[in-house]
Design an enzyme around this catalytic site. Structure first.
Site, PDB file in Angstrom:
ATOM      1  CB  SER A  61     -12.419   5.923  37.551  1.00 30.75           C
ATOM      2  OG  SER A  61     -12.750   6.940  36.629  1.00 30.75           O
TER       3      SER A  61
ATOM      4  NE  ARG B 259     -43.013  41.413  73.517  1.00 27.27           N
ATOM      5  CZ  ARG B 259     -43.260  42.683  73.188  1.00 27.27           C
ATOM      6  NH1 ARG B 259     -44.385  43.003  72.599  1.00 27.27           N
ATOM      7  NH2 ARG B 259     -42.382  43.635  73.449  1.00 27.27           N
TER       8      ARG B 259
END
Ligand code: UD1
Ligand code: CA
Length: 480
Positions: A427, A21
């Site tokens: 950056s 099930r």
């Protein structure tokens, strides 16, 4: 030396069923409830309450997988695996155990044998302790029952008159409409006198709706043999909830989660919302921690004291130190974070990463198999994979370690970036690995680093800017 205390009762766990099930490829007993297979949760309770019990486990469906998973756990008690090749019912499963050497020892030693199903993830230590009490001399079995508002699917307890002794247990599929109204059910937990059990299971018949040998039929068998049955009604039906389908699995997970959250809350964790967090049972949280709504903590995650775990943070097998801030939406797995670290919002720590004390991993930064040294900062929009970053390193916005190009170097297809202490990376830089940026070096913004940068040097790896006075006008359409 011979000890005269009675031996701890032995325990049989039924774990051979397929669990049709559940509609899962995993055998039912290995399906996790709150991240931990239901079978382990039963074994966890046994190791807490009765670590010296002899345990037999009846296995069948995908038995090799079940055995392997249990062996990996290394429980303190020996588990004897007994095979039930064909699943012919709970009574037949117990018969397999009692016919095996394990069962013969139980009979010889006149043990009390506790039977537990494998699908009871909510069983509490208190319940186990009660059921492990040795049976009184002359008592054949002890049956645990519960009264459920919705007894559908359970075996119903049929008593002599309303409150009389037990007569039998009738399964849902065999019950008459009248019997189906009975709210008292058997919960598949029993203690037996070993000899009664061994004889009883060998006499079972399978004349019923499912053509199975039902363990529950031992009640009627004890009655017909005029043997004493002890019954106990368990007052918290939640603890004995079986899991037979995904709906019941979710209900069990909800209950288990509420218990775990409550335990932490009483230990000094402040949950902003008790209901929306999911915390696995083995998670450890120290006191003074604040947990925002929607947090999911899985596996063996540990959170140190006074850390704040922000909304919708999802951590699995993570160790987080004290005084950290884990901000909104951060995801982490199999990694370690020191004290006073700031993560997120929306940081992603993939397996094998380590962030040391006082470091900062900011928004949209992904780490993979990388270590970040004390006090270093990678604050915005970066990917750092297979890297070793030293202490006090500052990495600007938009840094990428290019760790993969398909080549194999020294047996690895992922290449390493080493960034030593006190490096400053401007950056929008890339490090094409394998590459090393040595101590104290300075990388100019916009650089693509392909070669070693020597200590204390400046590296600029980009085209120089050219300014052409008045040229912009030529590029613009006429008249604009
Ligand atoms: C069983 C009981 C029912 C009780 C309910 C409580 C029987 C016949 N019924 O029903 O009265 O109310 O539990 O939760 O006992 N298993 C095996 N081998 C088998 C069959 C089952 O090892 O041949 C194992 C399963 O893996 C499972 C446990 O036994 O762990 C229980 O089996 P399950 O099919 O879930 O029984 P229920 O229908 O829930
Ligand atoms: Ca069941």
């Amino acid at each position: 030396m011979v000890s005269d205390s009675p031996p701890s009762p032995s325990i049989v766990i039924l774990a051979a069923g397929l669990g049709k099930r559940m509609f899962s490829t995993l055998p039912k007993v290995l399906i996790p409830v709150c991240g931990r297979p239901m079978l382990f949760q039963i074994l966890d309770r046994i190791s807490e309450v009765s670590p010296r019990s002899r345990v037999a486990m009846v296995v069948g469906h995908q038995k090799d997988l079940v055995i392997e998973r249990i062996r990996e756990q290394g429980y303190p008690f020996p588990v004897s695996f007994v095979e039930q090749a064909e699943q012919k019912g709970t009574g037949h499963a117990v018969k397999c155990a009692m016919d095996a050497e394990w069962g013969k020892v139980a009979v010889d030693r006149k043990e009390t044998v506790l039977v537990l199903p494998g699908d009871l993830p909510l069983m509490t230590p208190e319940l186990l302790r009660e059921m492990l009490e040795p049976l009184k001399r002359g008592t054949a079995m002890r049956v645990l029952t519960a009264v459920l508002s919705d007894p559908f699917g359970y075996g119903r307890i049929v008593r002599k008159g309303k409150k009389g002794g037990l007569l039998r247990i009738v399964e849902e599929k065999d019950a008459t409409p009248r019997e189906k109204l009975i709210q008292e059910v058997g919960v598949s937990i029993y203690s037996f006198q070993a000899q009664f059990l061994a004889t009883g299971v060998s006499q079972l018949k399978n004349q019923n709706a499912q053509k199975e040998y039902y363990l529950t039929d031992l009640v009627a068998s004890a009655v017909s043999k005029k043997r004493t049955i002890e019954t106990r009604i368990w007052e918290s039906p939640e603890d004995v909830r079986g899991v037979n389908n995904p709906f019941e699995l979710s209900l069990a997970a909800e209950i288990l989660n509420a218990r775990v959250v409550k335990k932490h809350a009483l230990n000094g964790v402040r949950f902003m919302d008790l209901k929306s967090c999911r915390i696995d049972p083995l998670v450890e949280i120290e006191r003074d921690v604040i947990v925002y709504p929607g947090v999911v903590l899985e596996g063996r995650t540990r959170i140190g004291s006074a850390t704040v775990v922000g909304p919708n943070v999802h951590l699995k097998n993570m160790t987080i130190g004290a005084g950290c801030e884990v901000k909104t939406g951060t995801v982490g797995e199999d990694s370690k974070v020191g004290d006073q670290v700031k993560l997120g919002p929306y940081a992603h720590l993939r397996p094998g990463s380590e962030v040391k004390n006082g470091a900062k991993i900011g928004n949209f930064v992904e780490l993979k198999k990388s270590s970040i040294g004390e006090g270093s900062s990678i604050a915005h929009l970066s990917y750092v994979g297979d890297a070793e970053v030293g202490a006090r390193v500052n990495i600007g916005c938009g840094f990428v370690t290019c760790n993969y190009d398909g080549r194999e170097i020294n047996g690895s297809r992922k290449h390493k970036t080493v960034i030593e202490d006190d490096v400053f990376v401007g950056s929008d830089c890339q490090a094409v690995a394998p590459v090393t940026l040595k101590r104290g070096s300075f990388i100019a913004s916009g650089s693509t680093i392909t070669e070693t940068v020597e200590a204390e040097s400046l590296a600029i790896a980009r085209a120089r800017q050219v300014n052409k006075p008045g040229y912009a006008k030529k590029l613009k359409p006429k008249g604009s």
